[in-house]
Design an enzyme around this catalytic site. Structure first.
Site, mmCIF file in Angstrom:
data_model
loop_
_atom_site.group_PDB
_atom_site.id
_atom_site.type_symbol
_atom_site.label_atom_id
_atom_site.label_comp_id
_atom_site.label_asym_id
_atom_site.label_seq_id
_atom_site.Cartn_x
_atom_site.Cartn_y
_atom_site.Cartn_z
ATOM 1 N N TYR A 102 0.823 -1.183 0.032
ATOM 2 C CA TYR A 102 -0.217 0.041 0.220
ATOM 3 C C TYR A 102 0.870 1.093 -0.037
ATOM 4 O O TYR A 102 2.063 1.390 0.458
ATOM 5 C CB TYR A 102 -0.921 -0.005 1.191
ATOM 6 C CG TYR A 102 -0.272 0.104 2.518
ATOM 7 C CD1 TYR A 102 0.031 1.263 3.267
ATOM 8 C CD2 TYR A 102 0.184 -1.229 3.186
ATOM 9 C CE1 TYR A 102 0.929 1.269 4.277
ATOM 10 C CE2 TYR A 102 0.841 -1.303 4.440
ATOM 11 C CZ TYR A 102 1.095 -0.068 4.896
ATOM 12 O OH TYR A 102 1.855 -0.009 6.141
ATOM 13 N N CYS A 103 0.140 2.361 -0.565
ATOM 14 C CA CYS A 103 0.878 3.621 -0.129
ATOM 15 C C CYS A 103 -0.051 4.449 0.436
ATOM 16 O O CYS A 103 -0.806 3.803 1.416
ATOM 17 C CB CYS A 103 1.133 4.426 -1.667
ATOM 18 S SG CYS A 103 -0.431 4.858 -2.592
ATOM 19 N N PHE A 104 0.089 5.752 0.686
ATOM 20 C CA PHE A 104 -0.954 6.614 1.256
ATOM 21 C C PHE A 104 -2.465 6.685 1.043
ATOM 22 O O PHE A 104 -3.228 6.323 1.847
ATOM 23 C CB PHE A 104 -0.351 8.164 1.177
ATOM 24 C CG PHE A 104 -1.230 9.007 2.356
ATOM 25 C CD1 PHE A 104 -0.967 8.791 3.600
ATOM 26 C CD2 PHE A 104 -1.746 10.035 1.853
ATOM 27 C CE1 PHE A 104 -1.743 9.495 4.631
ATOM 28 C CE2 PHE A 104 -2.872 10.789 2.702
ATOM 29 C CZ PHE A 104 -2.427 10.634 4.179
ATOM 30 N N GLY A 107 -3.299 5.085 -4.413
ATOM 31 C CA GLY A 107 -3.334 5.444 -5.935
ATOM 32 C C GLY A 107 -2.040 5.221 -6.683
ATOM 33 O O GLY A 107 -1.687 4.096 -6.672
ATOM 34 N N TYR A 132 -3.101 3.446 3.120
ATOM 35 C CA TYR A 132 -2.788 3.755 4.490
ATOM 36 C C TYR A 132 -3.796 4.665 5.040
ATOM 37 O O TYR A 132 -4.474 4.559 6.076
ATOM 38 C CB TYR A 132 -1.511 4.465 4.821
ATOM 39 C CG TYR A 132 -1.052 4.857 6.248
ATOM 40 C CD1 TYR A 132 -0.688 3.921 7.057
ATOM 41 C CD2 TYR A 132 -1.461 6.140 6.748
ATOM 42 C CE1 TYR A 132 -0.708 4.193 8.510
ATOM 43 C CE2 TYR A 132 -1.521 6.654 7.866
ATOM 44 C CZ TYR A 132 -0.880 5.782 8.872
ATOM 45 O OH TYR A 132 -0.855 6.012 10.134
#
Length: 376
Positions: A102-104, A107, A132
């Site tokens: 995952y990223c923030f 996206g 996140y």
């Protein structure tokens, strides 16, 4: 590389409840600065962009738009740098085939990472929808709702009674001090730093989620104030604990002195030495600074005369330890602080909880009482 096409055919995870209950390994591709601000207990950071990349690309995005930012990102994360970052993801994915990334926000960064991992290795690694931010929001919602499903019982007792040791022998419990990495007092600092508030809340929320999913809603907690060192208990959770029945565990003074000596002197000394890679001199210097700094925190409450008395005794114990390696001189310090400072303060605090006090006894008697309540 068209951003709209990235990751279309690759797996997506949106069941956050199952994700946290299953303890799946988490590959966090955010920048290191983001990871340090807040992370999950089972996450490892292998970023797509380092902090400098993130800052430069973010500025480009604001000034020139998404296409220019993507172009700059592809330029900065290319060649050997890209190869090394994909290699780190691949190693993680092979070691943890059941993990997710995952990223923030779930996206572009996570989709690029997922796509590159697939193109380089053929590994179809799932990413978390919403990233996140969505995971964090889910856990915050759990912190608001789950406390209302609990039937907490509070384990109280004077400082040095071995409450944490006792707590760790119980299955139906959550160790708040362990989660906060702090013993909850002026001398409660540990050699390792405390988690951030966000990290603390994330870990606590996951622990609550797992207990409730196991139908362990009657849980034992150690008696804590709202703050545990630099972190604090969430409002809804703390309110639930502050209304819960209290059990008072009584332990003889000399046993309490022995427990405190072990935990605050011997265990902390070894922790500081370990933190400094076994260097005893550096570890001792850090341990000395910890003791004297902790004492300074309670200077006003001790009063000038008593503070000077304790400080001189502590300095003498440290000097003797430095010369001889012997730590027994700290017993006098422990007795002074425990009996003259902590006990009166504790007696005042417990006097305000008399209406919630449901049982008082020795550790063995407390255990029998808890077993009778169905707590193992």
């Amino acid at each position: 590389m068209n951003p709209k096409d990235l990751g279309k055919h690759l797996p997506l995870i949106d069941d956050l409840h199952s994700l946290f209950l299953s303890d799946r390994p988490l590959l966090d591709v955010r920048a290191p600065v983001e990871f340090l601000e807040g992370a999950f207990p089972n996450a490892v950071n292998h970023p797509l962009m380092d902090d400098a990349d993130r800052e430069a690309i973010g500025t480009c995005y604001k000034q020139q738009g998404q296409d220019a930012a993507i172009a700059l990102g592809m330029q900065r994360v290319s060649g050997d740098i890209k190869d090394a970052r994909v290699a780190a993801w691949a190693a993680f994915a092979r070691e943890h085939p059941d993990g997710v990334l995952y990223c923030f926000r779930g996206g572009l960064r996570s989709r690029i990472s997922q796509q590159l991992l697939y193109e380089y290795t053929g590994i179809e690694y799932p990413r978390v929808e919403g990233g996140y931010k969505q995971m964090r929001q889910f856990l915050r919602e759990q912190l608001d709702s789950l406390p209302n499903r609990l039937q907490p019982i509070i384990l109280s007792g004077r400082t040095g009674s071995g409450k944490t040791r006792f707590l760790q022998t119980i299955t139906q419990m959550i160790d708040l001090e362990g989660t906060a990495n702090h013993r909850g007092s002026a001398f409660g600092s540990q050699a390792q730093r405390q988690p951030t508030q966000i990290q603390f809340e994330n870990t606590l929320s996951i622990a609550l989620l797992r207990k409730v999913s196991q139908e362990q809603t009657t849980l034992l907690f150690e008696d804590e104030s709202r703050s545990i060192g630099s972190v604090h208990l969430p409002e809804t959770f703390f309110k639930r604990l502050s209304e819960a029945p209290v059990i008072l565990m009584q332990v003889p003074d000399e046993e309490r002195v022995e427990i405190s000596y072990q935990e605050y002197v011997l265990d902390n000394l070894q922790a500081f030495i370990t933190l400094h890679n076994g260097d005893e001199a550096t570890g001792f210097a850090a341990f000395s600074a910890y003791l004297l700094g902790s004492l300074d925190k309670i200077q006003r409450r001790l009063g000038g005369v008593r503070y000077q008395q304790v400080r001189q005794t502590m300095q003498a114990a440290l000097a003797h330890q430095e010369r001889t390696g012997q730590t027994e001189g700290h017993y006098d310090v422990v007795r002074l602080i425990l009996l003259d400072y902590y006990d009166p303060m504790y007696d005042y605090q417990i006097s305000k909880k008399q209406d919630r006090l449901v049982f008082t006894g020795s550790p063995a008697e407390v255990r029998d009482y808890l077993n009778a309540q169905g707590i193992q």
